[in-house]
Design an enzyme around this catalytic site. Structure first.
Site, PDB file in Angstrom:
ATOM      1  N   TYR A  49      40.808  37.427  50.864  1.00  0.00           N
ATOM      2  CA  TYR A  49      41.179  38.838  50.794  1.00  0.00           C
ATOM      3  C   TYR A  49      41.779  39.156  49.430  1.00  0.00           C
ATOM      4  O   TYR A  49      41.376  40.124  48.767  1.00  0.00           O
ATOM      5  CB  TYR A  49      42.174  39.172  51.901  1.00  0.00           C
TER       6      TYR A  49
ATOM      7  N   SER B 186      46.220  45.192  46.201  1.00  0.00           N
ATOM      8  CA  SER B 186      47.159  44.606  47.154  1.00  0.00           C
ATOM      9  C   SER B 186      48.140  43.677  46.451  1.00  0.00           C
ATOM     10  O   SER B 186      47.802  43.049  45.434  1.00  0.00           O
ATOM     11  CB  SER B 186      46.391  43.808  48.214  1.00  0.00           C
TER      12      SER B 186
END
Length: 350
Positions: free
Chosen positions: A167, A142
């Protein structure tokens, strides 16, 4: 060629499975269909793929490509016993790992979900690739891993050691875990740092979805940091085009890699990291304006301060993607927004 695609009830996984099918692959899709967001949307994606939600495993012939098959299996990646049984039975050539607990903000509320899915689940995938001779593992990282970095555009050749959300930390961990397995067991691995992917069948917790719903419903939408945000919005078709090119080209050891000045994007192991972005930052306020144009409705805007774990701007350096795969994104944000809003109105019958 047989490929395992994890997360096929999810946004990118759904589109990736269809892309691989259209290219002639045999596809087995996995998903645990958790309730992080409305499962009706997840089952809607499966139905659009030809999957019957009443079955946990279902074999179909894809109408547009009748010589190849797509099977879906409801399975949590924490279930290592049944995952191993599947790997023994299927003897996959490739793995495209897109399943994950997504969302920066949700990681503030339910951190343990990220450890279970993104760390423990990924470890089971790595073990499977190690023991079952997978030719190439491609996994989703990501753009969130860039964290406190402010040097634009974000480059895979720079260190990303300062994540600002759990995350992001789990995705950085995935890259480190993948490199260890690639080095120790010679598993060819490629990690892809996705930048703000959007398009039809997108996630309800993403800005494009939230803005469209708010404008069509006539309710206030929140713009954080007073709307002074820019994102490298990347259309889903560009992402899956890149995925197909990457998965067909397993990395090799970088013979020029320098241990005294190590490049984070490659290694003496068969390991690579790439950015998958549009390389064209777009103001969040301009996204709102484009949705207003398409819908013919004005947004009611509620300005709020920056949220924890968020960043002001993202921009992907995709030079390596262009050089290694002769690939550049082709979808303009205005065109992508139009396609997304069209899908939204059709799916929700507006």
């Amino acid at each position: 060629m047989k490929v395992l695609v994890t997360g096929t009830a999810g946004f990118i996984g759904f589109h990736a499975a269809l892309k691989f099918l259209s290219a002639g692959y045999e596809v087995v899709g996995l998903d645990n269909i958790n309730d992080y967001y409305d499962i009706a949307l997840k089952y809607g994606r499966l139905a659009a793929s030809g999957i019957d939600k009443t079955k946990t495993e279902y074999n179909i012939t894809v109408a547009s490509n009748t010589n190849h098959h797509y099977r879906f299996i409801k399975l949590d990646l924490d279930d290592s016993e049944n995952l191993n049984r599947l790997l023994v039975r299927e003897q996959f050539d490739l793995v495209c790992h897109l399943a994950a607990q997504a969302g920066v903000r949700y990681s503030l509320e339910n951190p343990f979900a990220y450890i279970s899915s993104n760390i423990a689940g990924f470890e089971n995938i790595l073990e499977g690739c190690r023991h079952f001779n997978i030719r190439h593992l491609v996994f989703a990282s990501s753009s969130s891993v860039y964290g406190l970095n402010r040097e634009m555009p974000f480059s895979v050749h720079k260190n990303v050691d300062h994540p600002i959300s759990l995350y992001a930390a789990t995705k950085k961990s995935n890259e480190l875990m993948a490199h260890a397995y690639s080095y120790l067991f010679n598993v060819p691995v490629t990690g892809l740092r996705f930048f703000t992917v959007y398009g039809p069948w997108g996630r309800p917790d993403m800005a494009m979805f939230i803005f469209t719903k708010s404008i069509l419903d006539g309710i206030p939408l929140n713009l954080f940091n007073e709307g002074c945000m820019e994102r490298d919005f990347t259309y889903i078709d560009d992402v899956t085009d890149a995925l197909l090119k990457v998965i067909n080209n397993p990395p090799k050891a970088d013979q020029s890699w320098n241990r005294s000045s190590p490049d984070p994007s490659s290694s003496v192991a068969p390991y690579r990291i790439y950015n998958i972005g549009n390389n064209n930052p777009f103001k969040v306020t301009d996204v709102v304006s484009e949705i207003e144009k398409v819908t013919g409705k004005k947004a009611i805007i509620n300005h709020l301060p920056m949220q924890p774990g968020d960043v002001e701007k993202t921009l992907a350096d995709i030079d390596d993607l262009i050089k290694d795969f002769e690939f550049t994104p082709s979808t303009k944000v205005s065109e992508g927004i139009r396609k997304f809003v069209k899908w939204y109105c059709e799916f929700y019958r507006i």
